[in-house]
Design a protein around this motif. Structure first.
Motif, PDB file in Angstrom:
ATOM      1  N   MET A   1       0.865  -1.187   0.000  1.00 52.52           N
ATOM      2  CA  MET A   1       0.000   0.000   0.000  1.00 52.52           C
ATOM      3  C   MET A   1       0.898   1.232   0.000  1.00 52.52           C
ATOM      4  O   MET A   1       0.933   1.999   0.970  1.00 52.52           O
ATOM      5  N   PRO A   2       1.605   1.464  -1.093  1.00 47.16           N
ATOM      6  CA  PRO A   2       2.673   2.480  -1.098  1.00 47.16           C
ATOM      7  C   PRO A   2       2.185   3.917  -0.998  1.00 47.16           C
ATOM      8  O   PRO A   2       2.949   4.802  -0.589  1.00 47.16           O
ATOM      9  N   SER A   3       0.939   4.188  -1.349  1.00 45.58           N
ATOM     10  CA  SER A   3       0.444   5.571  -1.351  1.00 45.58           C
ATOM     11  C   SER A   3      -0.168   5.998  -0.024  1.00 45.58           C
ATOM     12  O   SER A   3      -0.447   7.182   0.174  1.00 45.58           O
ATOM     13  N   MET A   4      -0.395   5.057   0.878  1.00 44.87           N
ATOM     14  CA  MET A   4      -1.112   5.369   2.118  1.00 44.87           C
ATOM     15  C   MET A   4      -0.316   6.305   3.024  1.00 44.87           C
ATOM     16  O   MET A   4       0.860   6.054   3.312  1.00 44.87           O
ATOM     17  N   ASN A   5      -0.951   7.377   3.450  1.00 43.56           N
ATOM     18  CA  ASN A   5      -0.353   8.321   4.386  1.00 43.56           C
ATOM     19  C   ASN A   5      -0.731   7.910   5.804  1.00 43.56           C
ATOM     20  O   ASN A   5      -1.920   7.974   6.176  1.00 43.56           O
ATOM     21  N   PRO A   6       0.224   7.483   6.634  1.00 33.67           N
ATOM     22  CA  PRO A   6      -0.124   7.041   7.988  1.00 33.67           C
ATOM     23  C   PRO A   6      -0.843   8.101   8.819  1.00 33.67           C
ATOM     24  O   PRO A   6      -1.611   7.758   9.723  1.00 33.67           O
ATOM     25  N   ALA A   7      -0.601   9.376   8.529  1.00 35.61           N
ATOM     26  CA  ALA A   7      -1.269  10.441   9.288  1.00 35.61           C
ATOM     27  C   ALA A   7      -2.777  10.400   9.124  1.00 35.61           C
ATOM     28  O   ALA A   7      -3.515  10.854  10.001  1.00 35.61           O
ATOM     29  N   SER A   8      -3.251   9.835   8.024  1.00 32.37           N
ATOM     30  CA  SER A   8      -4.694   9.812   7.774  1.00 32.37           C
ATOM     31  C   SER A   8      -5.426   8.862   8.720  1.00 32.37           C
ATOM     32  O   SER A   8      -6.650   8.923   8.816  1.00 32.37           O
ATOM     33  N   LEU A   9      -4.689   7.996   9.407  1.00 33.59           N
ATOM     34  CA  LEU A   9      -5.329   7.133  10.404  1.00 33.59           C
ATOM     35  C   LEU A   9      -5.767   7.929  11.621  1.00 33.59           C
ATOM     36  O   LEU A   9      -6.473   7.401  12.488  1.00 33.59           O
ATOM     37  N   ASN A  10      -5.352   9.183  11.701  1.00 33.61           N
ATOM     38  CA  ASN A  10      -5.805  10.054  12.787  1.00 33.61           C
ATOM     39  C   ASN A  10      -6.927  10.977  12.330  1.00 33.61           C
ATOM     40  O   ASN A  10      -7.332  11.867  13.071  1.00 33.61           O
ATOM     41  N   GLU A  11      -7.418  10.738  11.110  1.00 29.23           N
ATOM     42  CA  GLU A  11      -8.445  11.617  10.553  1.00 29.23           C
ATOM     43  C   GLU A  11      -9.776  10.918  10.321  1.00 29.23           C
ATOM     44  O   GLU A  11     -10.805  11.575  10.172  1.00 29.23           O
ATOM     45  N   PHE A  12      -9.762   9.582  10.314  1.00 26.57           N
ATOM     46  CA  PHE A  12     -11.000   8.882   9.972  1.00 26.57           C
ATOM     47  C   PHE A  12     -10.986   7.462  10.520  1.00 26.57           C
ATOM     48  O   PHE A  12      -9.958   6.779  10.483  1.00 26.57           O
ATOM     49  N   THR A  13     -12.111   7.030  11.031  1.00 24.77           N
ATOM     50  CA  THR A  13     -12.407   5.631  11.288  1.00 24.77           C
ATOM     51  C   THR A  13     -13.892   5.534  11.562  1.00 24.77           C
ATOM     52  O   THR A  13     -14.573   6.555  11.708  1.00 24.77           O
ATOM     53  N   THR A  14     -14.406   4.330  11.633  1.00 20.72           N
ATOM     54  CA  THR A  14     -15.824   4.127  11.904  1.00 20.72           C
ATOM     55  C   THR A  14     -15.971   3.285  13.152  1.00 20.72           C
ATOM     56  O   THR A  14     -15.597   2.103  13.142  1.00 20.72           O
ATOM     57  N   PRO A  15     -16.472   3.834  14.246  1.00 22.56           N
ATOM     58  CA  PRO A  15     -16.582   3.065  15.488  1.00 22.56           C
ATOM     59  C   PRO A  15     -17.707   2.046  15.434  1.00 22.56           C
ATOM     60  O   PRO A  15     -18.727   2.256  14.769  1.00 22.56           O
ATOM     61  N   GLY A  16     -17.517   0.931  16.138  1.00 23.29           N
ATOM     62  CA  GLY A  16     -18.557  -0.073  16.280  1.00 23.29           C
ATOM     63  C   GLY A  16     -19.505   0.277  17.412  1.00 23.29           C
ATOM     64  O   GLY A  16     -19.403   1.342  18.033  1.00 23.29           O
ATOM     65  N   PRO A  17     -20.444  -0.618  17.734  1.00 22.65           N
ATOM     66  CA  PRO A  17     -21.450  -0.327  18.768  1.00 22.65           C
ATOM     67  C   PRO A  17     -20.849  -0.033  20.138  1.00 22.65           C
ATOM     68  O   PRO A  17     -21.291   0.888  20.821  1.00 22.65           O
ATOM     69  N   GLY A  18     -19.821  -0.816  20.555  1.00 20.93           N
ATOM     70  CA  GLY A  18     -19.213  -0.597  21.869  1.00 20.93           C
ATOM     71  C   GLY A  18     -18.584   0.772  22.012  1.00 20.93           C
ATOM     72  O   GLY A  18     -18.889   1.514  22.968  1.00 20.93           O
TER      73      GLY A  18
END
Length: 420
Positions: free
Chosen positions: A279-296
C-alpha cells in the motif's frame, strides 16, 4: 462549586457566585481541554474551573489505557519510552481487568491481526518473489490479502477455516484465489444445509446467504477494489473503496483494512517488501483523521461526551490529542511505545511524536487506536458496572439481615437460612 457529573444540559446556564460579599455572574461551558472540569466564564472576563467530585468516564478511560498498557509493557516485548518495572502489575491488583477479555491499546499490537499478517505474508512470498518490481504483482497480492481479510471478518470463527483447510492438502487457512473462493462458497453452502455452526456472534457477521454473495462480489469486483486501495492516499479513501464489496459496511471495511494494514503491511520488517510495496500511497497520518466506530465505542463515547463536542471521530481525535496531558494530570507514567529508529516524515498526525534521545520517536495513539481501545473499554466498564450492581445487592442483603439479626451475634452465616 463541586458537581457530580458533566451534563450537557448545564452548558449555557447562567450562574452566580459570591466572592467576598460581591456577586459575580457567569455562564457554564463544558470544557474538554482538561477532561474533569466545568468552566464558568464570568461577565467580567474572569474564568474558573470546577472539579468533579467523582471520576468521569473520560478519566476512567485514561486510567484503563494506562493499566492495560502497563500490563503489556511489564512483559518487556516492546520498545517503550520508560520501563514499567516499578509500577505494580494491574493484572494483579485490578480484578475486573484480570477477569475481562481486553485487547492491547495500540491497534497494531492485536495478536489476531499479527497472526493474520504472518499467515498472509508467508502465503504470498512465493508470488511476489517472481517479480517484486511489478506493480501488477503488488496489486494481485493486495487483492488476495483483502479477500482473505474480508472473509476472516465475515466468518470470524477460526475453527471454520481450520475445518475447510483440513479437507484439502497443502491449502492455506484463508481463501484468496478465485478457485479457493469458489470452493469455500460451496463449503459454506453445505454447512448451511446441515445447520452447522460456522460464524461467531460478532457484530459484523452476516450469515450464509450474504457471505456467499460477498464471495461473489470478491470474485467479480476484488481486482478493481484492490487497485483503488493500492492508489488510496488516505484511510478514508481506502475504506470507501473496500465498501464496494457487497455487504461490507463502514465498520466492517475499516476493520478488514486494519487486518491488512497493521497485520500484513506494517507487520513486515522495516525494509520488507510488503511494508514498502503493498500500500505504497497510504499516508499514515490519515489514520488520525478517519475511522468508523462499532457499537461498543459508540456507547462509550456517548457516556463520555453525551450529545456535545461534535462527531464520533472528533471525540476520538480529542482523546488522542489530550492523552498525554491527561496522563500527566492524573500522575500516571504511561509507557509510550517508541519506534526503533527515526522515521522519515517528521509529522504523522499524532501517530508519531517527539524524538527521544536519537533512539526513535514516541508513538502516540491515533484515532484508529482509540476506536480499538474504546471497544475493549466498553466491555471493561460494563463488567465494572455489573460487579458494582452485584456488590450493592449483597450490601443491601447484609443491611437487611443485620436489621433482623445483628451480624456480631451470628455464629454461622448462612445466607439461605437467613433469607427464609
Amino acid at each position: 462549586m463541586v458537581v457530580s457529573e458533566p451534563r450537557a444540559e448545564f452548558r449555557g446556564r447562567r450562574v452566580a457566585k459570591d466572592f467576598d460579599g460581591e456577586t459575580f455572574y457567569g455562564v457554564i461551558s463544558i470544557d474538554f481541554s482538561g477532561p474533569y472540569y466545568y468552566r464558568v466564564k464570568y461577565d467580567d472576563g474572569d474564568e474558573e474551573n470546577y472539579r468533579l467530585d467523582q471520576p468521569t468516564m473520560v478519566e476512567l478511560f485514561f486510567r484503563y489505557l494506562h493499566a492495560r498498557h502497563v500490563a503489556r509493557a511489564k512483559r518487556g516485548i516492546d520498545a517503550v519510552e520508560r520501563p514499567a518495572r516499578s509500577i505494580p502489575d494491574p493484572l494483579c491488583v485490578d480484578y475486573i481487568l484480570q477477569s475481562t477479555f481486553t485487547g492491547n491499546v495500540y491497534r497494531h499490537l492485536d495478536t489476531g491481526t499479527q497472526g493474520f499478517g504472518r499467515a498472509v505474508r508467508e502465503r504470498l512470498r512465493a508470488i511476489v518473489s517472481r517479480d517484486p518490481e511489478n506493480e501488477a504483482v503488488a496489486i494481485e497480492a493486495l487483492n488476495r490479502s483483502l479477500r482473505m481479510a474480508v472473509l476472516a471478518m465475515a466468518v470470524g470463527r477460526e475453527e471454520t477455516f481450520a475445518e475447510w483447510a483440513s479437507e484439502r492438502a497443502d491449502e492455506p487457512p484463508y481463501p484468496g484465489t478465485v478457485g479457493e473462493l469458489e470452493q469455500f462458497r460451496e463449503f459454506l453452502r453445505k454447512r448451511g444445509e446441515k445447520r452447522q455452526v460456522t460464524f461467531t456472534d460478532a457484530y459484523q457477521t452476516v450469515g450464509f446467504r450474504k457471505t456467499c454473495e460477498m464471495i461473489d462480489s470478491l470474485i467479480c469486483d476484488g481486482a478493481a477494489v484492490a487497485r483503488q486501495v493500492y492508489c488510496s492516499c488516505t484511510w478514508a479513501q481506502a475504506v470507501a473503496a473496500l465498501r464496494q464489496i457487497h455487504f461490507v459496511g463502514p465498520f466492517f471495511g475499516a476493520q478488514a483494512l486494519c487486518e491488512v494494514w497493521h497485520g500484513v503491511v506494517q507487520g513486515d520488517e522495516p525494509q520488507g517488501w510488503f511494508r514498502c510495496c503493498l500500500m505504497p500511497s497510504m499516508n499514515p497520518a490519515s489514520l488520525n483523521e478517519f475511522t468508523t466506530p462499532g457499537p461498543g465505542p459508540i456507547k462509550a463515547l456517548s457516556e463520555m461526551f453525551g450529545g456535545i463536542y461534535g462527531t464520533h471521530v472528533e471525540k476520538m481525535q480529542w482523546l488522542s490529542q489530550n492523552a498525554e496531558g491527561a496522563f500527566d494530570l492524573l500522575g500516571l507514567e504511561f509507557p509510550w511505545l517508541v519506534t526503533k529508529a527515526p522515521q522519515s516524515g517528521a509529522s504523522l498526525g499524532g501517530a508519531i511524536g517527539k524524538t527521544l534521545h536519537g533512539a526513535g520517536r514516541r508513538r502516540y495513539m491515533n484515532v484508529v487506536d482509540m476506536e480499538h481501545s474504546l471497544c475493549y473499554f466498553h466491555s471493561y466498564h460494563t463488567a465494572r458496572a455489573r460487579i458494582g450492581k452485584e456488590a450493592k445487592a449483597v450490601h443491601d442483603t447484609l443491611q437487611l439481615l443485620q436489621a433482623r439479626v445483628p451480624l456480631c451475634k451470628l455464629e454461622v452465616f448462612n445466607t439461605r437460612a437467613s433469607l427464609q
